[in-house]
Design a protein around this motif. Structure first.
Motif, PDB file in Angstrom:
ATOM      1  N   ARG A 192      -6.474  -1.455   4.814  1.00  0.00           N
ATOM      2  CA  ARG A 192      -7.113  -2.662   5.557  1.00  0.00           C
ATOM      3  C   ARG A 192      -6.704  -3.891   5.404  1.00  0.00           C
ATOM      4  O   ARG A 192      -6.802  -4.824   6.313  1.00  0.00           O
ATOM      5  CB  ARG A 192      -8.569  -2.440   5.553  1.00  0.00           C
ATOM      6  CG  ARG A 192      -9.050  -1.109   6.145  1.00  0.00           C
ATOM      7  CD  ARG A 192     -10.396  -0.890   6.006  1.00  0.00           C
ATOM      8  NE  ARG A 192     -10.806  -0.454   4.503  1.00  0.00           N
ATOM      9  CZ  ARG A 192     -11.906   0.142   4.196  1.00  0.00           C
ATOM     10  NH1 ARG A 192     -13.090   0.357   4.909  1.00  0.00           N
ATOM     11  NH2 ARG A 192     -11.955   0.601   2.923  1.00  0.00           N
ATOM     12  N   SER A 193      -6.172  -4.142   4.098  1.00  0.00           N
ATOM     13  CA  SER A 193      -5.662  -5.359   3.713  1.00  0.00           C
ATOM     14  C   SER A 193      -4.003  -5.530   3.936  1.00  0.00           C
ATOM     15  O   SER A 193      -3.364  -4.510   3.255  1.00  0.00           O
ATOM     16  CB  SER A 193      -5.980  -5.854   2.190  1.00  0.00           C
ATOM     17  OG  SER A 193      -7.435  -5.752   2.245  1.00  0.00           O
ATOM     18  N   LEU A 194      -3.498  -6.482   4.376  1.00  0.00           N
ATOM     19  CA  LEU A 194      -1.792  -6.524   4.746  1.00  0.00           C
ATOM     20  C   LEU A 194      -1.412  -7.265   3.462  1.00  0.00           C
ATOM     21  O   LEU A 194      -1.453  -8.298   3.448  1.00  0.00           O
ATOM     22  CB  LEU A 194      -1.522  -7.010   5.988  1.00  0.00           C
ATOM     23  CG  LEU A 194      -2.065  -6.027   7.325  1.00  0.00           C
ATOM     24  CD1 LEU A 194      -1.791  -6.926   8.549  1.00  0.00           C
ATOM     25  CD2 LEU A 194      -1.083  -4.961   7.212  1.00  0.00           C
ATOM     26  N   PHE A 195      -0.590  -6.506   2.720  1.00  0.00           N
ATOM     27  CA  PHE A 195      -0.017  -7.215   1.555  1.00  0.00           C
ATOM     28  C   PHE A 195       1.441  -6.491   1.329  1.00  0.00           C
ATOM     29  O   PHE A 195       1.513  -5.220   1.668  1.00  0.00           O
ATOM     30  CB  PHE A 195      -0.762  -6.741   0.172  1.00  0.00           C
ATOM     31  CG  PHE A 195      -1.794  -7.585  -0.293  1.00  0.00           C
ATOM     32  CD1 PHE A 195      -1.523  -8.791  -0.947  1.00  0.00           C
ATOM     33  CD2 PHE A 195      -2.998  -7.442   0.175  1.00  0.00           C
ATOM     34  CE1 PHE A 195      -2.653  -9.673  -1.359  1.00  0.00           C
ATOM     35  CE2 PHE A 195      -4.143  -8.365   0.006  1.00  0.00           C
ATOM     36  CZ  PHE A 195      -3.831  -9.350  -0.994  1.00  0.00           C
ATOM     37  N   LEU A 196       2.649  -7.118   1.015  1.00  0.00           N
ATOM     38  CA  LEU A 196       3.722  -6.464   0.710  1.00  0.00           C
ATOM     39  C   LEU A 196       3.842  -5.515  -0.270  1.00  0.00           C
ATOM     40  O   LEU A 196       3.671  -5.900  -1.468  1.00  0.00           O
ATOM     41  CB  LEU A 196       4.746  -7.334   0.818  1.00  0.00           C
ATOM     42  CG  LEU A 196       5.461  -8.351   2.003  1.00  0.00           C
ATOM     43  CD1 LEU A 196       6.322  -9.510   1.529  1.00  0.00           C
ATOM     44  CD2 LEU A 196       5.588  -7.608   3.049  1.00  0.00           C
ATOM     45  N   THR A 197       4.104  -4.323  -0.156  1.00  0.00           N
ATOM     46  CA  THR A 197       4.328  -3.466  -1.049  1.00  0.00           C
ATOM     47  C   THR A 197       3.376  -3.274  -2.459  1.00  0.00           C
ATOM     48  O   THR A 197       3.684  -3.560  -3.424  1.00  0.00           O
ATOM     49  CB  THR A 197       5.756  -3.087  -1.771  1.00  0.00           C
ATOM     50  OG1 THR A 197       6.051  -4.570  -2.041  1.00  0.00           O
ATOM     51  CG2 THR A 197       6.486  -2.972  -0.423  1.00  0.00           C
ATOM     52  N   SER A 213     -11.759  -5.570  -1.549  1.00  0.00           N
ATOM     53  CA  SER A 213     -11.433  -4.068  -1.188  1.00  0.00           C
ATOM     54  C   SER A 213     -12.131  -3.799   0.241  1.00  0.00           C
ATOM     55  O   SER A 213     -13.267  -4.118   0.486  1.00  0.00           O
ATOM     56  CB  SER A 213     -12.167  -2.969  -2.292  1.00  0.00           C
ATOM     57  OG  SER A 213     -11.479  -3.138  -3.492  1.00  0.00           O
ATOM     58  N   GLY A 214     -11.119  -3.311   1.047  1.00  0.00           N
ATOM     59  CA  GLY A 214     -11.819  -3.060   2.370  1.00  0.00           C
ATOM     60  C   GLY A 214     -11.844  -3.977   3.316  1.00  0.00           C
ATOM     61  O   GLY A 214     -12.191  -3.912   4.524  1.00  0.00           O
ATOM     62  N   MET A 229     -10.519 -10.079  -5.884  1.00  0.00           N
ATOM     63  CA  MET A 229     -10.302  -8.949  -6.809  1.00  0.00           C
ATOM     64  C   MET A 229     -10.587  -7.850  -5.794  1.00  0.00           C
ATOM     65  O   MET A 229     -11.415  -7.747  -5.042  1.00  0.00           O
ATOM     66  CB  MET A 229     -11.317  -8.786  -7.915  1.00  0.00           C
ATOM     67  CG  MET A 229     -11.033  -9.679  -9.002  1.00  0.00           C
ATOM     68  SD  MET A 229     -11.709  -9.246 -10.672  1.00  0.00           S
ATOM     69  CE  MET A 229     -10.553  -7.509 -10.802  1.00  0.00           C
ATOM     70  N   THR A 230      -9.595  -6.735  -6.223  1.00  0.00           N
ATOM     71  CA  THR A 230      -9.651  -5.423  -5.405  1.00  0.00           C
ATOM     72  C   THR A 230     -10.607  -4.488  -6.328  1.00  0.00           C
ATOM     73  O   THR A 230     -10.020  -3.713  -7.228  1.00  0.00           O
ATOM     74  CB  THR A 230      -8.365  -4.751  -5.111  1.00  0.00           C
ATOM     75  OG1 THR A 230      -7.765  -4.457  -6.390  1.00  0.00           O
ATOM     76  CG2 THR A 230      -7.403  -5.644  -4.055  1.00  0.00           C
ATOM     77  N   GLU A 231     -11.816  -4.699  -6.040  1.00  0.00           N
ATOM     78  CA  GLU A 231     -12.882  -4.094  -7.134  1.00  0.00           C
ATOM     79  C   GLU A 231     -13.022  -2.673  -6.870  1.00  0.00           C
ATOM     80  O   GLU A 231     -13.091  -1.921  -7.831  1.00  0.00           O
ATOM     81  CB  GLU A 231     -14.112  -4.810  -6.983  1.00  0.00           C
ATOM     82  CG  GLU A 231     -14.186  -6.184  -7.322  1.00  0.00           C
ATOM     83  CD  GLU A 231     -15.461  -6.954  -7.283  1.00  0.00           C
ATOM     84  OE1 GLU A 231     -16.695  -6.174  -7.470  1.00  0.00           O
ATOM     85  OE2 GLU A 231     -15.798  -7.977  -7.412  1.00  0.00           O
ATOM     86  N   GLU A 232     -12.700  -2.211  -5.521  1.00  0.00           N
ATOM     87  CA  GLU A 232     -12.474  -0.630  -5.388  1.00  0.00           C
ATOM     88  C   GLU A 232     -11.074  -0.391  -5.221  1.00  0.00           C
ATOM     89  O   GLU A 232     -10.754   0.494  -4.321  1.00  0.00           O
ATOM     90  CB  GLU A 232     -13.434  -0.320  -4.514  1.00  0.00           C
ATOM     91  CG  GLU A 232     -15.004  -0.182  -4.768  1.00  0.00           C
ATOM     92  CD  GLU A 232     -15.731  -1.813  -4.469  1.00  0.00           C
ATOM     93  OE1 GLU A 232     -15.182  -2.386  -3.305  1.00  0.00           O
ATOM     94  OE2 GLU A 232     -16.273  -2.065  -5.477  1.00  0.00           O
TER      95      GLU A 232
END
Length: 504
Positions: free
Chosen positions: A116-121, A246-247, A108-111
């Motif tokens: 810093r995290s590599l995701f496509l779009t 997150s982060g 989960m991206t709680e914040e």
């Protein structure tokens, strides 16, 4: 004496006959008179060299040239057709590296998300939940909370189901049971939404919606009602682990070099032999990727595939930045693009599978669902991508641009801009956590007529800091405009966003 003379005469006659020219071969009785177009010339000059034949039979050099070109072409096509598979593979590998173990944990991206995290779009306005399943050990149960929205995709990025608002639970929350391919065991008669995907690996991700700015409450709602466990442990399910990403630095994007083929081999080995249609199975096998066999190309094939992935990568990037298929342009007089031509999440135009358009999407984005392509007025999401300014120039992170969205902006919920790095197609690395702006921000200012002007550049324009997206000198970027709950003017195209204009 007479016998001697006769022998001499006979020998002379034989010598004379043998010295005569050979008689022409008798013409065939059965002759087709083939047209020149079906015959192979003895020599042909091509872009890869001279092809030489002896009455249609290739010499050794020609044979080698032909096989080299065939392997190169198949390597390029494998990159194009394999992208959906390696994208899921890389996503699940990246999640595992962040501690999100398949079948046991939910990230989960709680914040919220940041660069810093590599995701496509990805977007940065709502918290994400994501997980990977691997059904090789048996059926898995996923319990989803109320009020979320997202898809489940298989190992070839084919849509399996939505969960949440557009899924069979209709936003009320519910239990989803995923059965392995070919499963013949018992299935509970009720209490589950039962799915039968074609692959073992599944990627699940969903958005949780924040009400009244209560991000923590939205996250707790997800964590209190989300579970992930084997069907065999339904009576006493183990606790689900939640990982706050997150982060956290990790990569979910597949490779653009030779290791792409190693990723694809990882997919093939994990899935049923027929997880894709026979022609695609044959394509992968033609370059040495076969179920149950090691992928061990020799030096020649490694060199060819290294070139093939470079050419495939160049083509995929050309589809995004310089598309030749004009159907991807949303408006004839604007630079805005969409991969969902005609509202098809399957990239179909009538009987035609739009090959370049399909590659465009899977090179640029994560996840597929009909809800992305076929939103209804007032619900779902609409997407528009921009890669060039109004003059047709690529965006330069050292320059300043402005864009105006005419008012009223047709979004029932809110709208946003997000900036992405040209290299990674992930969030642009800046000092702005959101890498963009959205209309829910208290700092966002609308123009008196209800329109919105947004600036993109390395420094904020004075007095417009709340309408500014930071870019970085020396870095190329692109952006997505998202409309959440798009309204009728978006669909009938009576509303059009402006193009980006360089501020000189």
């Amino acid at each position: 004496m007479v016998r001697f003379l006769l022998k001499s005469i006979f020998a002379s006659l034989l010598a004379a006959i043998s010295a005569l020219p050979a008689a022409a071969a008798e013409a065939p009785i059965f002759k087709a008179h083939p047209p020149p177009g079906i015959l192979t010339p003895n020599q042909t000059d091509t872009s890869v060299g001279k092809l030489t034949f002896k009455d249609g039979a290739p010499d050794a050099t020609t044979t080698q040239l032909a096989y080299d070109q065939l392997d190169l072409a198949r390597g390029i096509e494998t990159f194009m057709k394999g992208m959906p598979a390696t994208s899921v593979y890389a996503a699940c590998r990246g999640l595992a590296a962040a501690g999100i173990t398949a079948n046991a944990a939910v990230g989960m991206t709680e914040e919220l998300m940041d660069a810093r995290s590599l995701f496509l779009t990805p977007n940065t306005t709502t918290p994400y939940g994501f997980a990977c399943l691997n059904l090789t050990d048996g059926p898995m149960v996923v319990e989803v909370p109320p009020g979320v929205l997202g898809p489940v995709d298989d190992a070839y990025f084919r849509w399996v189901t939505d969960v949440g608002l557009t899924g069979p639970d209709q936003g009320r929350g519910g239990r989803y049971l995923f059965l392995p391919p070919g499963y013949e065991g018992e299935v509970p008669p009720y209490g589950f939404h039962v799915l039968k995907p074609k692959t073992n690996r599944l990627l699940i991700f969903f958005r949780a919606f924040v009400k009244d700015g209560d991000l923590k409450g939205a996250v707790e709602n997800v964590k209190s009602a989300t579970k992930l466990y084997p069907l065999a442990k339904f009576a006493d399910p183990p606790p689900t682990t939640f990982v706050n990403t997150s982060g956290v630095k990790f990569n979910t994007i597949s490779a653009n070099d030779f290791s792409f083929y190693e990723e694809l081999n990882g997919v093939v080995q994990n899935e049923p032999a027929d997880f894709v249609e026979p022609e695609t199975v044959g394509l992968f096998a033609a370059i040495g990727i076969r179920k149950g066999q090691p992928f061990a190309p020799d030096a020649r094939m490694t060199k060819i595939l290294t070139e093939a992935v470079a050419l495939g990568n160049a083509a995929a990037r050309s589809f995004l930045w310089a598309p030749r298929d004009k159907r991807v342009f949303i408006y004839p007089d604007r630079q805005w693009l969409t991969p969902f031509v005609g509202g098809s999440y399957l990239f179909m135009d009538g009987a035609e599978l739009m090959l370049d358009v399909r590659s465009t999407f899977f090179y640029y984005a994560t996840g597929i669902t009909p809800a992305m392509a076929d939103a209804k007025p007032g619900t779902g999401s609409a997407y528009a991508g921009a890669f060039r300014d109004k003059d047709g120039n690529y965006f330069d992170g050292g320059k300043t641009y402005k864009i105006t969205l005419p008012g009223p902006i047709p979004a029932n919920n809110f709208w946003s801009f997000t900036a992405y790095d040209n290299q990674t197609r992930s969030l642009l690395e800046t000092s702005q956590k959101m890498a963009g702006v959205d209309s829910l921000s208290k700092e966002m200012k609308l123009n008196p007529d209800g329109s919105a002007t947004v600036w993109f550049g390395p420094t904020a324009p004075q007095g417009h800091e709340g309408n500014w997206v930071e870019t970085v000198p020396g870095k190329g970027w692109n952006t997505l405009l998202r409309l959440y709950g798009p309204l009728e003017p978006w669909f009938n195209k009576s509303w059009k966003p402006g193009d980006f204009e360089e501020v000189r």
